[in-house]
Design a protein around this motif. Structure first.
Motif, PDB file in Angstrom:
ATOM      1  N   UNK A 166       0.852  -1.183   0.000  1.00 22.90           N
ATOM      2  CA  UNK A 166       0.000   0.000   0.000  1.00 22.90           C
ATOM      3  C   UNK A 166       0.887   1.232   0.000  1.00 22.90           C
ATOM      4  N   UNK A 167       0.328   2.351  -0.409  1.00 21.24           N
ATOM      5  CA  UNK A 167       1.047   3.631  -0.367  1.00 21.24           C
ATOM      6  C   UNK A 167       0.209   4.600   0.453  1.00 21.24           C
ATOM      7  N   UNK A 168       0.874   5.165   1.460  1.00 21.63           N
ATOM      8  CA  UNK A 168       0.211   6.151   2.328  1.00 21.63           C
ATOM      9  C   UNK A 168       0.666   7.541   1.898  1.00 21.63           C
ATOM     10  N   UNK A 169      -0.243   8.308   1.334  1.00 17.19           N
ATOM     11  CA  UNK A 169       0.038   9.680   0.905  1.00 17.19           C
ATOM     12  C   UNK A 169      -0.332  10.602   2.065  1.00 17.19           C
ATOM     13  N   UNK A 170       0.645  11.368   2.529  1.00 16.83           N
ATOM     14  CA  UNK A 170       0.399  12.245   3.680  1.00 16.83           C
ATOM     15  C   UNK A 170       0.616  13.699   3.305  1.00 16.83           C
ATOM     16  N   UNK A 171      -0.378  14.510   3.619  1.00 11.28           N
ATOM     17  CA  UNK A 171      -0.308  15.948   3.397  1.00 11.28           C
ATOM     18  C   UNK A 171       0.678  16.566   4.396  1.00 11.28           C
ATOM     19  N   UNK A 172       1.734  17.211   3.870  1.00  7.76           N
ATOM     20  CA  UNK A 172       2.743  17.829   4.736  1.00  7.76           C
ATOM     21  C   UNK A 172       2.600  19.347   4.732  1.00  7.76           C
ATOM     22  N   UNK A 173       2.546  19.931   3.542  1.00  7.07           N
ATOM     23  CA  UNK A 173       2.473  21.402   3.459  1.00  7.07           C
ATOM     24  C   UNK A 173       1.949  21.818   2.090  1.00  7.07           C
ATOM     25  N   UNK A 174       1.501  23.053   2.007  1.00 10.47           N
ATOM     26  CA  UNK A 174       1.136  23.646   0.719  1.00 10.47           C
ATOM     27  C   UNK A 174      -0.128  23.099   0.079  1.00 10.47           C
TER      28      UNK A 174
ATOM     29  N   UNK B 165      -9.323   8.917  -8.381  1.00  5.66           N
ATOM     30  CA  UNK B 165      -9.006  10.212  -7.770  1.00  5.66           C
ATOM     31  C   UNK B 165      -9.412  10.244  -6.298  1.00  5.66           C
ATOM     32  N   UNK B 166      -8.454  10.622  -5.436  1.00  5.78           N
ATOM     33  CA  UNK B 166      -8.749  10.708  -3.998  1.00  5.78           C
ATOM     34  C   UNK B 166      -9.446  12.010  -3.668  1.00  5.78           C
ATOM     35  N   UNK B 167      -9.922  12.090  -2.435  1.00  5.77           N
ATOM     36  CA  UNK B 167     -10.416  13.359  -1.901  1.00  5.77           C
ATOM     37  C   UNK B 167      -9.241  14.321  -1.745  1.00  5.77           C
ATOM     38  N   UNK B 168      -9.534  15.617  -1.615  1.00  8.14           N
ATOM     39  CA  UNK B 168      -8.514  16.616  -1.308  1.00  8.14           C
ATOM     40  C   UNK B 168      -8.076  16.468   0.151  1.00  8.14           C
ATOM     41  N   UNK B 169      -6.779  16.537   0.376  1.00  7.94           N
ATOM     42  CA  UNK B 169      -6.251  16.561   1.736  1.00  7.94           C
ATOM     43  C   UNK B 169      -5.912  18.011   2.053  1.00  7.94           C
ATOM     44  N   UNK B 170      -6.564  18.542   3.085  1.00  9.57           N
ATOM     45  CA  UNK B 170      -6.478  19.979   3.357  1.00  9.57           C
ATOM     46  C   UNK B 170      -5.471  20.328   4.432  1.00  9.57           C
ATOM     47  N   UNK B 171      -5.333  19.472   5.436  1.00 14.31           N
ATOM     48  CA  UNK B 171      -4.544  19.836   6.617  1.00 14.31           C
ATOM     49  C   UNK B 171      -3.358  18.895   6.813  1.00 14.31           C
ATOM     50  N   UNK B 172      -2.267  19.419   7.407  1.00 14.55           N
ATOM     51  CA  UNK B 172      -1.095  18.582   7.678  1.00 14.55           C
ATOM     52  C   UNK B 172      -1.482  17.316   8.448  1.00 14.55           C
ATOM     53  N   UNK B 173      -0.856  16.222   8.063  1.00 18.75           N
ATOM     54  CA  UNK B 173      -1.046  14.891   8.657  1.00 18.75           C
ATOM     55  C   UNK B 173      -2.298  14.170   8.167  1.00 18.75           C
TER      56      UNK B 173
END
Ligand code: CU
Length: 177
Positions: A95-103, A135-143
């Motif tokens: 699996x691949x875990x995509x994590x929102x970090x910044x921007x 297509x995934x949902x938008x990730x808005x916040x860090x983590x």
């Protein structure tokens, strides 16, 4: 007789007033009931849209990962917008875990024309709460993160991008062995 008639008339008036009052109450109750129903409608539509999106790509069921979970960071800073690492090779079942970090906001959108046709339905099914096929949902916040299982996904190269930052070159590729 006159007194009784007066009482009768007064009773009618009172009953009439009560009837009017009841009607008003009913009207406001209906109004109160209507409001949450109306606000729930977009949620229902979104859920139906999600199910429809999955349906469009096929009837595959989500396949849970059985192997390693790889980390990919979603970054937007002074150096630009990017996935880190942008190139990743995984084994079947990983699996691949995509994590929102910044921007952000960032998302993960696989390019339909640049992935193996045999992998489309399963990959769409393996994206939790997909906003659209592949297509995934938008990730808005860090983590915030989205974990995409590659279990039962056909081997090959899967090119993807972040929809808001495609023009800034926020792209990646996952090779499934
Ligand atoms: Cu982005």
């Amino acid at each position: 007789m006159r007194f009784s008639a007066f009482v009768f008339a007064a009773s009618v008036l009172v009953l009439g007033a009560c009837g009017g009052g009841d009607k008003k109450d009913e009207t406001s109750t209906v109004g109160d009931t209507t409001t949450p129903v109306a606000s729930a409608t977009p949620t229902d539509s979104a859920a139906a849209g999600g199910a429809g999106a999955a349906g469009m790509a096929g009837t595959a069921q989500a396949a849970p990962a059985t192997g390693t979970t790889h980390d990919v960071k979603m970054i937007g800073d002074e150096k630009g917008y990017r996935f880190e690492p942008a190139n990743l090779t995984v084994k079947a079942g990983d699996a691949v875990k995509f994590t929102m970090v910044s921007g952000g906001p960032h998302n993960v959108a696989f390019n339909e024309a640049e992935i193996p046709a045999a992998g489309k339905a399963q990959l769409t099914a393996n994206i939790p709460n997909a906003a659209a096929p592949l297509t995934s949902q938008m990730l808005l916040n860090p983590n915030e993160n989205v974990i995409v299982s590659f279990a039962n996904v056909a081997p090959g190269e899967y090119n993807y991008h972040c929809t808001p930052h495609l023009a800034m070159g926020m792209k990646g590729v996952i090779t499934v062995q």
